[in-house]
Design an enzyme around this catalytic site. Structure first.
Site, PDB file in Angstrom:
ATOM      1  N   HIS A  18      61.169 -33.432  76.047  1.00 57.66           N
ATOM      2  CA  HIS A  18      60.019 -32.537  75.902  1.00 57.66           C
ATOM      3  C   HIS A  18      60.309 -31.277  76.729  1.00 57.66           C
ATOM      4  O   HIS A  18      60.086 -30.175  76.257  1.00 57.66           O
ATOM      5  CB  HIS A  18      58.740 -33.244  76.350  1.00 57.66           C
ATOM      6  CG  HIS A  18      57.498 -32.480  76.052  1.00 57.66           C
ATOM      7  ND1 HIS A  18      57.196 -32.029  74.792  1.00 57.66           N
ATOM      8  CD2 HIS A  18      56.472 -32.062  76.853  1.00 57.66           C
ATOM      9  CE1 HIS A  18      56.041 -31.364  74.825  1.00 57.66           C
ATOM     10  NE2 HIS A  18      55.594 -31.367  76.054  1.00 57.66           N
ATOM     11  N   GLU A  45      58.863 -36.292  83.467  1.00 55.27           N
ATOM     12  CA  GLU A  45      59.687 -36.773  82.348  1.00 55.27           C
ATOM     13  C   GLU A  45      61.020 -37.318  82.868  1.00 55.27           C
ATOM     14  O   GLU A  45      61.469 -38.387  82.450  1.00 55.27           O
ATOM     15  CB  GLU A  45      59.930 -35.642  81.334  1.00 55.27           C
ATOM     16  CG  GLU A  45      60.732 -36.122  80.125  1.00 55.27           C
ATOM     17  CD  GLU A  45      60.841 -35.071  79.013  1.00 55.27           C
ATOM     18  OE1 GLU A  45      60.553 -33.888  79.269  1.00 55.27           O
ATOM     19  OE2 GLU A  45      61.226 -35.460  77.895  1.00 55.27           O
ATOM     20  N   HIS A  55      58.041 -22.957  73.589  1.00 51.35           N
ATOM     21  CA  HIS A  55      57.246 -24.135  73.289  1.00 51.35           C
ATOM     22  C   HIS A  55      56.467 -23.877  72.008  1.00 51.35           C
ATOM     23  O   HIS A  55      55.475 -23.150  72.021  1.00 51.35           O
ATOM     24  CB  HIS A  55      56.311 -24.447  74.452  1.00 51.35           C
ATOM     25  CG  HIS A  55      55.679 -25.813  74.359  1.00 51.35           C
ATOM     26  ND1 HIS A  55      55.519 -26.467  73.161  1.00 51.35           N
ATOM     27  CD2 HIS A  55      55.185 -26.645  75.315  1.00 51.35           C
ATOM     28  CE1 HIS A  55      54.939 -27.647  73.386  1.00 51.35           C
ATOM     29  NE2 HIS A  55      54.733 -27.776  74.684  1.00 51.35           N
ATOM     30  N   PHE A 112      48.980 -32.413  75.849  1.00 52.13           N
ATOM     31  CA  PHE A 112      47.707 -32.351  76.557  1.00 52.13           C
ATOM     32  C   PHE A 112      46.758 -33.366  75.922  1.00 52.13           C
ATOM     33  O   PHE A 112      46.790 -33.601  74.715  1.00 52.13           O
ATOM     34  CB  PHE A 112      47.087 -30.950  76.425  1.00 52.13           C
ATOM     35  CG  PHE A 112      47.620 -29.956  77.419  1.00 52.13           C
ATOM     36  CD1 PHE A 112      48.580 -30.286  78.349  1.00 52.13           C
ATOM     37  CD2 PHE A 112      47.122 -28.661  77.431  1.00 52.13           C
ATOM     38  CE1 PHE A 112      49.058 -29.363  79.269  1.00 52.13           C
ATOM     39  CE2 PHE A 112      47.589 -27.723  78.340  1.00 52.13           C
ATOM     40  CZ  PHE A 112      48.550 -28.074  79.263  1.00 52.13           C
TER      41      PHE A 112
END
Lengths: 85, 402
Positions: free
Chosen positions: B294, B305, B329, B388
């Protein structure tokens, strides 16, 4: 009201606590302040003092803003920048 | 058990206006992050974004039709046409009648919404264009792809913020494996670099003003991106029967929810979701050669992560890289762009590097592929997405070996 009092009021509001219970040096994370509380509080402080706070959650400085005293310093620096401009 | 092949790829990303150019940009580590350019941008303070530049909708749509599609749907349709053509599939009425179309997006056509709100609040007008609703609805991109290609099977949009693309592909994978469809057009799209959305991201204090440096010690936050990536998923025997080129197989999908913090991933749970994908694929951690992370470049995501990867892989983690240094992103498109990158990593046996990574962070403790692409034999890979709202999704893929 002093900046300290204003900041304490806003922190207490965010924590849903009585301002009298909060000391200038207490670790806010220990008091239950989350990262989202911090961001909401920064927003409230900017509105209250009509300033731009230099706060980025990615910078290691952000990790050092741990107490009400730290936040007062952040606000004072921003106010000083405003006067200087 | 029915197996699922990836037989077609299409993309519109900041790195390129098709899959090949996007992949070349990723392999070269050529960052597509640059000065943010937007109408009415004077209230924005962040100076950079990963925007799709030089995308001319009129090269793809007649003028009258282009106006019916928000930028997100334009990206999705262009990428879907490319993916379908790339697959070589002939959409017979029978096949089109059951072809699935599942696309992920976090927010839908917010460019249209931003423009409409500006007309009402900014220009004090009482009217907005008549197609505003069908342009900004969250399923607009999925519906436009379905209409453009004539897909009549199950079609819907999946919204799980930054994991939307991964959830969409995982859902389509499960449907094909279960026999509910033989082919699926799936992936994600996003075009949310608008004034309101950028200012809203600024309020979260996680945007970098420098560039996106995933896993680097001096990382300074995420950089917003946009685009679309579309994968054609096909039941393996169906693909083999027509002699299709197979980029990779999808072998597992794991998804879970943290049920905890609104914005910060739960370290235990993002490890568990990788284990779920491994178990679904029947793999052990040691089978995995590469993780497309990610890797947003925020202080918190990258350290959590990395910690989860180290824990699941018993302190001998596979190679890891993040392409967000190149494409930023892509929010709802991110998982799809990264799935496309992972499939091509397995197909070409080349790991794209983590662009803008300058210095190892002792807190990360991973073998982050940083300086240039790495050519290496790979059989299995994972691609991670954490959203999120605590929504996590991981895909497992295997190099196709006939």
């Amino acid at each position: 009201m002093s900046i300290l009092q204003d900041v304490t009021t806003i922190v207490a509001h965010q924590l849903e606590r009585d301002p009298a219970e909060l000391s200038e040096t207490a670790d806010l994370e220990d008091e239950g302040l989350t990262s989202i509380d911090m961001i909401e509080m920064i927003f409230a402080l900017e509105d209250k003092f009509r300033i731009d706070l230099q706060y980025n959650a990615n910078e290691s400085d952000a990790q050092r803003k741990r107490t009400i005293g730290d936040i007062v310093e952040l606000v004072e620096a921003a106010i000083a920048r405003c006067h200087a401009e | 058990m029915r197996r699922v092949a990836i037989t077609g790829l299409g993309a519109v990303t900041p790195a390129g206006l098709n899959a090949r150019d996007s992949w070349d940009g990723m392999v070269a580590g050529r960052s597509a992050i640059g000065p943010l350019e937007l109408p009415r941008q004077e209230k924005i303070t962040v100076p950079i974004a990963a925007q799709v530049k030089n995308f001319d909708p009129l090269l793809h749509f007649p003028r009258k039709d282009a106006g019916k599609l928000d930028r997100i749907s334009q990206f999705a349709v262009v990428a879907a046409r490319e993916a379908l053509a790339d697959s070589g599939l002939a959409l017979t009425p029978d096949l089109a009648g059951t072809a699935m179309c599942v696309l992920g997006t976090a927010v839908g056509g917010v460019g249209t919404m931003d423009d409409g709100c500006h007309m009402i609040y900014g220009e004090d007008r009482n009217r907005v264009p008549p197609l505003s609703i069908p342009k900004f609805m969250v399923n607009a991109a999925a519906s436009q792809v379905s209409m453009d290609l004539g897909l009549r099977g199950t079609c819907f949009a999946i919204a799980s913020a930054c994991a939307s693309g991964t959830h969409a592909i995982g859902t389509a994978f499960q449907a094909i494996r279960a026999g509910a469809a033989d082919i699926a057009i799936t992936g994600g799209a996003e075009a949310c670099i608008t004034v309101y959305i950028v200012v809203s991201w600024e309020a979260l204090r996680v945007l970098s003003h420098d560039t996106c440096r995933p896993f680097s010690r001096d990382r300074s936050g995420l950089v917003l991106g946009e685009g679309a990536a579309i994968l054609i998923l096909e039941e393996l025997e169906h693909a083999c029967a027509r002699g299709a080129r197979i980029y990779a197989e999808i072998t597992g999908f794991g998804a879970n929810a943290d049920a905890a913090d609104l914005t910060s991933p739960d370290p235990e749970n993002i490890g568990r979701v990788m284990q779920l994908a491994l178990a679904d694929a029947g793999l052990a951690p040691a089978d995995i050669g590469y993780i497309n992370a990610h890797g947003t470049g925020t202080a918190i995501n990258d350290v959590l992560e990395a910690g989860a990867i180290r824990r699941i892989f018993s302190n001998s983690p596979p190679f890891v890289s993040s392409i967000k240094g190149v494409v930023g992103h892509g929010i709802g498109a991110a998982g799809a762009i990264e799935a496309l990158a992972t499939a091509l990593t397995l197909h070409h046996q080349i790991i794209p590097p983590t662009a803008n990574h300058r210095a190892p962070d002792p807190e990360i403790g991973l073998d982050v592929v940083a300086d240039g692409a790495r050519r290496i034999p790979l059989t299995h890979a994972l691609t991670n997405s954490f959203a999120f709202g605590g929504l996590n999704a991981v895909l497992a893929m295997r190099r196709y070996d006939p």
